[in-house]
Write a protein that holds these residues in place. Structure first.
Motif: not given
Length: 148
Positions: A75-76, A79, A82-83, A144, A147-148
């Motif tokens: 993941g970056s 992400q 974003g979470f 979410i 971001k996915l």
């Protein structure tokens, strides 16, 4: 695979942190003693938190020194942020909804007890407060999904 220390240590730490509050929840203490117990509870929490952070930092450096692969996370940064944003949107909107319902529900009950015709009107104000939490949940789901 986790060994028995890694399984039992978190349970022990939770018990140590919660121990000062047992008598407070039972109601067997004075106001001064309750303050002391709450302050000691907060101090123990931060002490355990600092210990866990030091343990994790030393554990990561030990793994890196042994040559094992430490970077197994995928993941970056976007992400992860974003979470965090989704969690904040849900948590803060639920907090705001709780405050709104805490103010609106007793007033609605009081209005309904005085006049039975006020039930529909008062129910709308309580539902508007709950709508804030639903809006925050929708925003977090959208964050979410992007971001996915």
């Amino acid at each position: 695979m986790l060994n028995w220390i890694e399984l039992l240590l978190p349970l022990f730490l939770i018990a140590v942190i919660s121990l000062p509050l047992v008598r407070v929840f039972r109601g067997n203490v004075t106001a001064k003693s309750a303050k002391i117990r709450v302050v000691s509870h907060i101090a123990l929490f931060f002490l355990v938190l600092a210990g866990v952070l030091v343990y994790n930092i030393n554990g990561v450096t030990a793994l890196a020194a042994e040559g094992e692969v430490v970077d197994q996370m995928s993941g970056s940064l976007a992400q992860g942020l974003g979470f965090i944003a989704a969690a904040l949107a849900t948590g803060l909107s639920a907090l705001g909804a709780g405050i709104a319902v805490a103010a609106a529900a007793p007033a609605a009950i009081g209005a309904f007890s005085e006049n039975d015709k006020n039930f529909g009107k008062s129910l709308i104000f309580v539902a508007l407060g709950e709508g804030v939490a639903i809006y925050g949940l929708i925003i977090s789901i959208l964050i979410i999904m992007i971001k996915l």
